[in-house]
Design a protein around this motif. Sequence first.
Motif, short mmCIF file in Angstrom:
data_model
loop_
_atom_site.label_atom_id
_atom_site.label_comp_id
_atom_site.label_asym_id
_atom_site.label_seq_id
_atom_site.Cartn_x
_atom_site.Cartn_y
_atom_site.Cartn_z
N UNK A 180 -0.18 66.34 -42.31
CA UNK A 180 -1.04 65.17 -42.09
C UNK A 180 -0.34 63.90 -42.55
N UNK A 181 0.39 63.96 -43.66
CA UNK A 181 1.11 62.79 -44.15
C UNK A 181 2.22 62.36 -43.22
N UNK A 182 2.98 63.32 -42.72
CA UNK A 182 4.06 63.00 -41.78
C UNK A 182 3.49 62.43 -40.49
N UNK A 183 2.41 63.00 -39.99
CA UNK A 183 1.79 62.50 -38.76
C UNK A 183 1.27 61.07 -38.97
N UNK A 184 0.65 60.82 -40.12
CA UNK A 184 0.15 59.47 -40.41
C UNK A 184 1.30 58.48 -40.53
N UNK A 185 2.41 58.88 -41.14
CA UNK A 185 3.56 58.01 -41.27
C UNK A 185 4.15 57.68 -39.90
N UNK A 186 4.29 58.67 -39.03
CA UNK A 186 4.83 58.45 -37.69
C UNK A 186 3.91 57.51 -36.91
N UNK A 187 2.59 57.73 -37.02
CA UNK A 187 1.64 56.86 -36.33
C UNK A 187 1.76 55.43 -36.84
N UNK A 188 1.90 55.26 -38.15
CA UNK A 188 2.01 53.91 -38.72
C UNK A 188 3.29 53.23 -38.27
N UNK A 189 4.39 53.95 -38.20
CA UNK A 189 5.65 53.37 -37.74
C UNK A 189 5.54 52.95 -36.29
N UNK A 190 4.96 53.80 -35.45
CA UNK A 190 4.81 53.46 -34.03
C UNK A 190 3.90 52.24 -33.89
N UNK A 191 2.81 52.22 -34.64
CA UNK A 191 1.89 51.07 -34.58
C UNK A 191 2.60 49.79 -35.02
#
Length: 66
Positions: free
Chosen positions: A45-56
Amino acid sequence: MADDTPRTLAQRFFRTCLFILGGILALWLALELLAQLWGWLLLTAGVAAFIWAVVWFIRWRRDRQW
């Protein structure tokens, strides 16, 4: 064929106790599996949230520059 004789109170009580015991065992097993996988679930969940934040952030910066 189905047996149409009514069950006694003791038979119904015993069957209910078996169902409750089965439910308790299923919950115990689920919690044991969750305890083993909890760290991996949080990491995923942390990695997915980090990837989403970077893309955003990248999309936000790109839209802001133009």
